[in-house]
Design a protein around this motif. Structure first.
Motif, PDB file in Angstrom:
ATOM      1  N   GLY A 191       0.830  -1.201   0.000  1.00  0.00           N
ATOM      2  CA  GLY A 191       0.000   0.000   0.000  1.00  0.00           C
ATOM      3  C   GLY A 191       0.865   1.252   0.000  1.00  0.00           C
ATOM      4  N   VAL A 192       0.224   2.408   0.039  1.00  0.00           N
ATOM      5  CA  VAL A 192       0.925   3.689  -0.044  1.00  0.00           C
ATOM      6  C   VAL A 192       0.398   4.633   1.030  1.00  0.00           C
ATOM      7  CG1 VAL A 192       1.324   5.728  -1.497  1.00  0.00           C
ATOM      8  CG2 VAL A 192       1.407   3.444  -2.505  1.00  0.00           C
ATOM      9  N   SER A 193       1.307   5.391   1.645  1.00  0.00           N
ATOM     10  CA  SER A 193       0.942   6.402   2.639  1.00  0.00           C
ATOM     11  C   SER A 193       1.786   7.649   2.422  1.00  0.00           C
ATOM     12  CB  SER A 193       1.166   5.871   4.068  1.00  0.00           C
ATOM     13  OG  SER A 193       0.303   4.798   4.345  1.00  0.00           O
ATOM     14  N   CYS A 194       1.478   8.682   3.178  1.00  0.00           N
ATOM     15  CA  CYS A 194       2.201   9.953   3.081  1.00  0.00           C
ATOM     16  C   CYS A 194       2.944  10.222   4.382  1.00  0.00           C
ATOM     17  CB  CYS A 194       1.234  11.102   2.813  1.00  0.00           C
ATOM     18  SG  CYS A 194       0.284  10.907   1.297  1.00  0.00           S
ATOM     19  N   LEU A 195       4.142  10.793   4.255  1.00  0.00           N
ATOM     20  CA  LEU A 195       4.947  11.222   5.389  1.00  0.00           C
ATOM     21  C   LEU A 195       4.938  12.738   5.470  1.00  0.00           C
ATOM     22  CD1 LEU A 195       8.098   8.927   5.179  1.00  0.00           C
ATOM     23  CD2 LEU A 195       6.504   9.047   7.104  1.00  0.00           C
ATOM     24  N   ALA A 240      17.326  12.352   1.142  1.00  0.00           N
ATOM     25  CA  ALA A 240      17.320  13.685   0.530  1.00  0.00           C
ATOM     26  C   ALA A 240      16.049  14.439   0.903  1.00  0.00           C
ATOM     27  CB  ALA A 240      17.444  13.566  -0.986  1.00  0.00           C
ATOM     28  N   ALA A 241      14.915  13.756   0.904  1.00  0.00           N
ATOM     29  CA  ALA A 241      13.654  14.399   1.282  1.00  0.00           C
ATOM     30  C   ALA A 241      13.603  14.647   2.781  1.00  0.00           C
ATOM     31  CB  ALA A 241      12.478  13.543   0.838  1.00  0.00           C
ATOM     32  N   ILE A 261       5.633  13.528   1.405  1.00  0.00           N
ATOM     33  CA  ILE A 261       6.454  12.466   0.805  1.00  0.00           C
ATOM     34  C   ILE A 261       5.574  11.230   0.680  1.00  0.00           C
ATOM     35  CG2 ILE A 261       8.589  11.152   0.948  1.00  0.00           C
ATOM     36  CD1 ILE A 261       9.564  13.199   3.030  1.00  0.00           C
ATOM     37  N   THR A 262       5.307  10.806  -0.540  1.00  0.00           N
ATOM     38  CA  THR A 262       4.437   9.649  -0.775  1.00  0.00           C
ATOM     39  C   THR A 262       5.308   8.418  -1.018  1.00  0.00           C
ATOM     40  OG1 THR A 262       2.816  11.121  -1.796  1.00  0.00           O
ATOM     41  CG2 THR A 262       2.525   8.762  -2.142  1.00  0.00           C
ATOM     42  N   VAL A 263       5.169   7.419  -0.145  1.00  0.00           N
ATOM     43  CA  VAL A 263       6.015   6.223  -0.213  1.00  0.00           C
ATOM     44  C   VAL A 263       5.178   4.995   0.142  1.00  0.00           C
ATOM     45  CG1 VAL A 263       8.181   7.419   0.349  1.00  0.00           C
ATOM     46  CG2 VAL A 263       6.726   6.540   2.189  1.00  0.00           C
ATOM     47  N   PRO A 264       5.695   3.790  -0.121  1.00  0.00           N
ATOM     48  CA  PRO A 264       4.993   2.583   0.324  1.00  0.00           C
ATOM     49  C   PRO A 264       4.688   2.642   1.817  1.00  0.00           C
ATOM     50  CG  PRO A 264       6.722   1.999  -1.205  1.00  0.00           C
ATOM     51  CD  PRO A 264       6.888   3.465  -0.939  1.00  0.00           C
ATOM     52  N   ALA A 265       3.531   2.107   2.184  1.00  0.00           N
ATOM     53  CA  ALA A 265       3.002   2.286   3.540  1.00  0.00           C
ATOM     54  C   ALA A 265       3.908   1.727   4.623  1.00  0.00           C
ATOM     55  CB  ALA A 265       1.623   1.632   3.623  1.00  0.00           C
ATOM     56  N   ASP A 266       4.485   0.546   4.402  1.00  0.00           N
ATOM     57  CA  ASP A 266       5.317  -0.028   5.457  1.00  0.00           C
ATOM     58  C   ASP A 266       6.578   0.784   5.661  1.00  0.00           C
ATOM     59  OD1 ASP A 266       6.048  -0.844   2.952  1.00  0.00           O
ATOM     60  OD2 ASP A 266       6.325  -2.946   3.446  1.00  0.00           O
ATOM     61  N   LEU A 267       7.134   1.340   4.566  1.00  0.00           N
ATOM     62  CA  LEU A 267       8.294   2.210   4.702  1.00  0.00           C
ATOM     63  C   LEU A 267       7.917   3.474   5.470  1.00  0.00           C
ATOM     64  CD1 LEU A 267      11.209   2.973   4.113  1.00  0.00           C
ATOM     65  CD2 LEU A 267      10.472   3.853   1.894  1.00  0.00           C
TER      66      LEU A 267
END
Length: 323
Positions: A172-176, A232-233, A244-250
């Protein structure tokens, strides 16, 4: 004698000679080679013609090998033994494997998937080594075909035919967001997501294309940073209202490490398949079959556990790698 001259000789005759010396009987040699007795007699005749020697004399019901036959048989022991070993199925022992495996993968897999498989890999095969190379999405085929990489772990965004692949699980995908972000303590809506600046990490290039597809009728996001590594982000996440949009578990792992906020996407997004991909030349390599089985088992269990823990959408149809 040149190798091409060897090709023109019937080397099966030498195997037959070895069996005849061992059995000292045309009938018993014929039974071992699944030939009729008359066919075995013709083989003996061809051997005599090839080697210019009678090879055997008869003594009662048995054949007595000549000095030539005995010396030929002795000389054939090592090469025939080597051929038997070469052509026999290999019993792979991970503990004796000292191969270096080259894996092309994403930063996401390096941080959240592979570390959980490596302990078991080194426990079973303490002498193996790894070289990890950055995934090049547009050149994945070339990396596995000409770059001699053994395996790729990623979500492919281009056609992978004629490569082989196996699924590892759904992602899945989540935002940081920083805790100083204006949205940190409020619900994020779609307009918020579209209007605030974004960072896109190469770990999630497959995510980028899927998000753009989901938002194809919406205004373009403002991308202020694209980088291969998440660091970098993270270096500027407190300096500007960055999403920052990345895979949810990350996202969950990084949020704990860097004291960040995790937000769900404010629109429908189907979780996607993560895969391991390899070239057909690696399909039947015992060492690589073992490596793929360990990666699939360990990473598959890990991803499935996270899917449950994070409540990802497991009912939606899986997105298979592109045709």
């Amino acid at each position: 004698m040149k190798v091409e001259e060897l090709y023109r000789r019937d080397l099966n005759l030498l195997v037959a000679l070895q069996v005849l010396v061992e059995e000292r009987s045309v009938s018993r040699a014929a039974a071992r080679l699944n030939l009729s007795q008359s066919a075995m007699s013709r083989v003996l005749g061809r051997l005599r013609s090839l080697l210019g020697d009678p090879l055997f004399t008869r003594q009662g019901q048995n054949l007595v090998p000549t000095e030539k036959a005995l010396s030929m048989s002795s000389a054939l022991d090592e090469p025939i033994g080597s051929l038997k070993q070469l052509l026999s199925p290999i019993d792979f022992d991970p503990r004796s494997c000292d191969q270096t495996f080259t894996i092309v993968t994403t930063d996401y897999a390096m941080q959240t998937i592979l570390p959980f498989a490596l302990p078991r890999i080194y426990q079973e095969a303490p002498n193996v080594a790894f070289e990890f190379l950055p995934l090049q999405d547009e050149h994945l085929k070339e990396q596995l075909t000409y770059g001699r990489a053994d395996l790729a772990i990623c979500h492919p965004i281009y056609s992978i035919e004629p490569l082989q692949y196996g699924g590892l699980g759904r992602v899945g995908v989540s935002c940081l967001l920083s805790k100083q972000h204006p949205l940190a303590h409020k619900q994020m809506c779609l307009d918020d997501y579209l209007n605030f600046p974004h960072a896109m990490i190469a770990i999630s290039d497959g995510v980028k294309s899927l998000i753009e597809r989901a938002l194809e009728d919406k205004p373009k996001r403002r991308m202020v940073l694209r980088a291969y590594h998440l660091e970098a982000a993270l270096a500027i996440v407190d300096m500007m209202p960055l999403i920052i949009t990345v895979p949810a578990d990350l996202a969950h792992l990084v949020s704990e490490r860097y004291d960040l906020i995790v937000k769900p996407l404010p629109f429908h997004f189907t979780s996607f398949d993560y895969s391991m991909i390899w070239h057909p030349r690696c399909e039947h390599s015992p060492a690589q079959e073992w490596l793929r089985s360990v990666v699939k088992e360990e990473c598959g269990k890990l991803i499935a556990k996270r899917v449950v823990e994070m409540g990802l959408d497991t009912e939606a149809d899986a997105m298979a790698p592109p045709d």
